[in-house]
Motif scaffolding. Structure first.
Motif, PDB file in Angstrom:
ATOM      1  N   GLU A  52       1.011   2.626   9.294  1.00  0.00           N
ATOM      2  CA  GLU A  52       1.193   3.562   9.898  1.00  0.00           C
ATOM      3  C   GLU A  52       2.030   4.700   9.473  1.00  0.00           C
ATOM      4  O   GLU A  52       1.714   6.062   9.123  1.00  0.00           O
ATOM      5  N   GLU A  53       3.339   4.229   9.428  1.00  0.00           N
ATOM      6  CA  GLU A  53       4.435   5.121   8.860  1.00  0.00           C
ATOM      7  C   GLU A  53       3.937   5.856   7.390  1.00  0.00           C
ATOM      8  O   GLU A  53       4.377   6.875   7.428  1.00  0.00           O
ATOM      9  N   LEU A  54       3.656   4.940   6.698  1.00  0.00           N
ATOM     10  CA  LEU A  54       3.394   5.270   5.296  1.00  0.00           C
ATOM     11  C   LEU A  54       1.837   5.752   4.996  1.00  0.00           C
ATOM     12  O   LEU A  54       1.736   6.160   3.847  1.00  0.00           O
ATOM     13  N   GLY A  55       0.997   5.806   5.986  1.00  0.00           N
ATOM     14  CA  GLY A  55      -0.148   6.204   5.798  1.00  0.00           C
ATOM     15  C   GLY A  55      -1.086   5.375   4.760  1.00  0.00           C
ATOM     16  O   GLY A  55      -1.883   5.749   4.102  1.00  0.00           O
ATOM     17  N   LEU A  56      -0.857   3.968   4.807  1.00  0.00           N
ATOM     18  CA  LEU A  56      -1.561   3.105   3.997  1.00  0.00           C
ATOM     19  C   LEU A  56      -2.434   2.505   4.979  1.00  0.00           C
ATOM     20  O   LEU A  56      -2.069   2.072   6.199  1.00  0.00           O
ATOM     21  N   ALA A  57      -3.367   1.693   4.349  1.00  0.00           N
ATOM     22  CA  ALA A  57      -3.981   0.626   5.055  1.00  0.00           C
ATOM     23  C   ALA A  57      -3.255  -0.436   5.436  1.00  0.00           C
ATOM     24  O   ALA A  57      -2.424  -0.944   4.440  1.00  0.00           O
ATOM     25  N   PRO A  58      -3.463  -1.084   6.368  1.00  0.00           N
ATOM     26  CA  PRO A  58      -2.778  -2.490   6.767  1.00  0.00           C
ATOM     27  C   PRO A  58      -2.766  -3.551   5.689  1.00  0.00           C
ATOM     28  O   PRO A  58      -1.915  -4.340   5.641  1.00  0.00           O
ATOM     29  N   ASN A  59      -4.108  -3.680   5.231  1.00  0.00           N
ATOM     30  CA  ASN A  59      -4.300  -4.653   4.264  1.00  0.00           C
ATOM     31  C   ASN A  59      -3.628  -4.284   2.825  1.00  0.00           C
ATOM     32  O   ASN A  59      -2.932  -5.222   2.282  1.00  0.00           O
ATOM     33  N   THR A  60      -3.169  -3.163   2.723  1.00  0.00           N
ATOM     34  CA  THR A  60      -2.277  -3.028   1.560  1.00  0.00           C
ATOM     35  C   THR A  60      -0.842  -3.232   1.838  1.00  0.00           C
ATOM     36  O   THR A  60      -0.412  -3.989   1.008  1.00  0.00           O
ATOM     37  N   VAL A  61      -0.334  -3.012   3.118  1.00  0.00           N
ATOM     38  CA  VAL A  61       1.435  -3.573   3.335  1.00  0.00           C
ATOM     39  C   VAL A  61       1.015  -4.981   3.477  1.00  0.00           C
ATOM     40  O   VAL A  61       1.897  -5.846   3.042  1.00  0.00           O
ATOM     41  N   ALA A  62      -0.103  -5.654   3.915  1.00  0.00           N
ATOM     42  CA  ALA A  62      -0.186  -7.049   4.211  1.00  0.00           C
ATOM     43  C   ALA A  62      -0.030  -7.789   2.743  1.00  0.00           C
ATOM     44  O   ALA A  62       0.631  -8.888   2.524  1.00  0.00           O
ATOM     45  N   LYS A  63      -0.777  -6.936   1.845  1.00  0.00           N
ATOM     46  CA  LYS A  63      -0.956  -7.643   0.340  1.00  0.00           C
ATOM     47  C   LYS A  63       0.597  -7.588  -0.224  1.00  0.00           C
ATOM     48  O   LYS A  63       1.075  -8.455  -0.903  1.00  0.00           O
ATOM     49  N   ALA A  64       1.261  -6.459  -0.060  1.00  0.00           N
ATOM     50  CA  ALA A  64       2.832  -6.429  -0.560  1.00  0.00           C
ATOM     51  C   ALA A  64       3.702  -7.464   0.215  1.00  0.00           C
ATOM     52  O   ALA A  64       4.381  -8.180  -0.467  1.00  0.00           O
ATOM     53  N   TYR A  65       3.441  -7.795   1.530  1.00  0.00           N
ATOM     54  CA  TYR A  65       4.173  -8.548   1.929  1.00  0.00           C
ATOM     55  C   TYR A  65       4.156  -9.892   1.639  1.00  0.00           C
ATOM     56  O   TYR A  65       4.775 -10.823   1.204  1.00  0.00           O
TER      57      TYR A  65
END
Length: 130
Positions: A52-65
């Motif tokens: 939400e903070e970066l304006g990205l899809a949650p799946n994008t952040v999850a993939k990075a994590y």
């Protein structure tokens, strides 16, 4: 005496970059963790919160994590959250293991030492862009 400065996660996702957003995120968190800007034990934002903070899809952040966890940079402790891990030693062990596997493979292929070293230098130049 300890350093009492507040720690801030600083991330910038460049829309025009040739690197995918998850890769930009992975690289920035990894660099900040390895440089000490994010200390061991620092609690990262939730996947949804950071997305939400970066304006990205949650799946994008999850993939990075997931990639960071696979690299040993972060660790997820269930419902307690995701934290910066003591990754320095783990990263060095993985690099040494990869180097050993590479050395064994090029020897099996019959490449001379100079050609094997040259291949590594070319790959590093391509990845690091220098």
């Amino acid at each position: 005496m300890g350093d009492n400065r507040p720690v801030t996660l600083h991330l910038v996702i460049e829309a025009g970059s040739t690197a995918a957003p998850y890769e930009q995120l992975r690289a920035q968190i990894s660099e900040q963790a390895r440089s000490g800007a994010l200390p061991v034990g620092y609690k990262l934002p939730t996947v949804r919160g950071l997305a939400e903070e970066l304006g990205l899809a949650p799946n994008t952040v999850a993939k990075a994590y997931r990639a960071l966890e696979g690299d040993g940079v972060i660790e997820t402790r269930g419902r307690h959250g995701t934290f910066v891990a003591a990754a320095g030693a783990a990263a060095e062990r993985r690099a040494a293991s990869a180097a050993q596997a590479y050395a064994e493979e090029v020897r099996r292929l019959g490449l001379p030492r100079a050609a094997a070293a040259s291949a590594v230098e070319e790959a590093l130049r391509a990845v690091y862009g220098d």
